[in-house]
Write an enzyme that holds these catalytic residues in place. Structure first.
Site, PDB file in Angstrom:
ATOM      1  N   GLY A   1      -8.244   7.942   7.180  1.00 12.53           N
ATOM      2  CA  GLY A   1      -8.137   7.782   8.937  1.00 12.53           C
ATOM      3  C   GLY A   1      -9.608   7.436   9.743  1.00 12.53           C
TER       4      GLY A   1
ATOM      5  CG  ASP B   1      -2.118   0.871   1.749  1.00  7.56           C
ATOM      6  OD1 ASP B   1      -2.523   1.219   0.198  1.00  7.56           O
ATOM      7  OD2 ASP B   1      -2.513   1.038   2.457  1.00  7.56           O
ATOM      8  CG  HIS B   2      -0.368   4.847   0.054  1.00 10.67           C
ATOM      9  ND1 HIS B   2      -0.939   5.992  -0.697  1.00 10.67           N
ATOM     10  CD2 HIS B   2      -1.470   4.227   0.793  1.00 10.67           C
ATOM     11  CE1 HIS B   2      -1.636   5.901  -0.592  1.00 10.67           C
ATOM     12  NE2 HIS B   2      -2.547   5.194  -0.014  1.00 10.67           N
TER      13      HIS B   2
ATOM     14  CG  HIS C   1      -6.105   4.219  -1.925  1.00  9.28           C
ATOM     15  ND1 HIS C   1      -5.120   3.823  -0.836  1.00  9.28           N
ATOM     16  CD2 HIS C   1      -5.947   3.782  -2.894  1.00  9.28           C
ATOM     17  CE1 HIS C   1      -4.525   3.725  -1.299  1.00  9.28           C
ATOM     18  NE2 HIS C   1      -4.888   3.088  -2.861  1.00  9.28           N
ATOM     19  N   GLY C   2      -9.454   4.511   1.240  1.00 11.35           N
ATOM     20  CA  GLY C   2     -10.116   5.884   2.601  1.00 11.35           C
ATOM     21  C   GLY C   2     -11.821   6.001   2.638  1.00 11.35           C
TER      22      GLY C   2
ATOM     23  CG  ASP D   1      -5.412   0.464   8.077  1.00  8.38           C
ATOM     24  OD1 ASP D   1      -5.533  -0.322   9.231  1.00  8.38           O
ATOM     25  OD2 ASP D   1      -4.366   1.113   7.574  1.00  8.38           O
ATOM     26  CB  SER D   2      -9.790   3.790   9.746  1.00  6.62           C
ATOM     27  OG  SER D   2      -8.335   4.390   9.441  1.00  6.62           O
TER      28      SER D   2
HETATM   29  P1  13P Z   1      -9.342   4.237   5.678  1.00  4.42           P
HETATM   30  O1  13P Z   1      -8.459   4.847   6.671  1.00  4.42           O
HETATM   31  O2  13P Z   1     -10.447   4.911   5.148  1.00  4.42           O
HETATM   32  O3  13P Z   1      -9.177   2.719   6.625  1.00  4.42           O
HETATM   33  O4  13P Z   1      -8.527   4.348   4.308  1.00  4.42           O
HETATM   34  C1  13P Z   1      -7.231   3.039   4.367  1.00  4.42           C
HETATM   35  C2  13P Z   1      -6.370   3.554   2.696  1.00  4.42           C
HETATM   36  O5  13P Z   1      -6.999   3.804   2.249  1.00  4.42           O
HETATM   37  C3  13P Z   1      -5.704   2.666   3.055  1.00  4.42           C
HETATM   38  O6  13P Z   1      -4.638   2.367   1.629  1.00  4.42           O
END
Ligand code: 13P
Length: 326
Positions: A193, A96-97, A228-229, A273-274
């Protein structure tokens, strides 16, 4: 110098076929981040129990945390665990990234089947140059590559940006043609986040920019798009964290119905992830608060792992639509 580890030897696949099926079947493959054993066990178990393909996702700092040498062996063990239980779900291991050619190459040489190279903070030309360099190496090893255009706001591991800018649809075709990237992460209003929007009381999160997504789909027909996110930031988990001594005021995420809509489009991969972090933290706080004499890690990490398994099964079934689509 240690010998390279090939992802095929870890019983992993790249994302090519996963995304083809996701595009045809109008669902998105979940990409869940992890950095420790309990998260990894929960992800593969939750996905095996819901018959969902899965992308095991690791940031550069998560890989450092778990240890780069240990990482492929952890993953091999996790895959073996679900195979022993009879599951045949396709599993990818994805960086990731990734922020440099060297990191992407190191991951490719140590068992990753897919890498992201994130040049979204660079100029278009520099982003193309870096992404193409990674694609050229990755493709010789059968590894798939995710690029990114547009910037997401928010903070997570090594990515951090106070401001966002949406992906410019007029750039996507040239980017994909020049780089050969296999999928593209775009910015349409999600952010990293647990604090995605600053809302006044009673206000709803703003809609994602589906108009931008549609324009990108028109310019790149049948091409896999990545979000993402995309955590929804469960109010129940936030409330639990606050109830048991935490302080997560005004945490808010992407509503599930918007993600469901995105998953039915060209969005083939959704990053989460969050939500997993919040689920585990909520349960751990509860155990600590209710059983202050407890000091066996299994007694708090075990229930946290169970909570993450439930969250993953629910997401696969009700948000991504990937359950039963292996
Ligand atoms: P979140 O913080 O919304 O879970 O996003 C995770 C993410 O995009 C990992 O690359």
């Amino acid at each position: 110098m240690t010998d390279p580890i090939r992802y095929e030897d870890l019983d992993l696949v790249n994302t090519k076929k996963m995304f083809q099926k996701a595009m045809e079947g109008k669902f998105a493959v979940p990409a869940y981040n992890f950095n420790n054993m309990e998260q990894l066990q929960a992800i593969v178990t939750g996905c095996a129990e819901s018959d969902s393909p899965v992308i095991l996702q690791v940031s550069g700092s998560a890989r450092q945390y778990a240890d780069p040498t240990m990482m492929p062996h952890m993953v091999k063990g996790a895959v073996a665990m679900v195979r022993k239980a009879g599951s045949k779900i396709p599993i990818a291991l994805h960086l990731d990234h990734g922020n440099s050619f060297e990191l992407a190459k190191d991951c490719i040489d140590s068992g990753f089947s897919s890498v992201m190279i994130d040049g979204s903070h660079l100029s278009f030309e520099e982003n193309v140059r870096l992404t193409k360099e990674v694609v050229d190496y990755a493709h010789t090893m059968g590894v798939t590559v995710e690029g990114e255009l547009g910037v997401l706001a928010g903070v997570e591991d090594e990515v951090s940006s106070e401001t966002s800018h949406y992906t410019r649809p007029e750039e996507v075709q040239a980017f994909v043609e020049k780089t050969g990237a296999d999928s593209l992460a775009i910015s349409i209003g999600t952010s990293h986040g647990a604090h995605k929007f600053k809302l006044k009381p009673g206000e709803q999160p703003p809609s994602l920019r589906f108009d931008i997504l549609e324009e990108i789909e028109q310019r790149l027909p049948g091409y896999p798009i990545v979000l993402h996110g995309a955590s929804s930031v469960s109010p129940e988990h936030v409330a639990m964290i606050n109830q048991y001594g935490g302080n997560l005021e005004s945490a808010v995420g992407i509503p599930a119905d918007q993600l469901r809509r995105a998953a039915k489009s060209a969005v083939c991969k959704i990053n989460i992830d969050s939500d997993g972090r919040l689920a585990m933290t909520a349960v751990i706080r509860k155990v600590f608060s209710e059983s202050p004499a407890e000091f066996d890690p299994r007694k708090y990490l075990g229930p946290a792992r169970d909570e993450l398994i439930s969250l993953i099964k629910d997401k696969n079934k009700n948000v991504l639509g990937s359950a039963g689509k292996m």
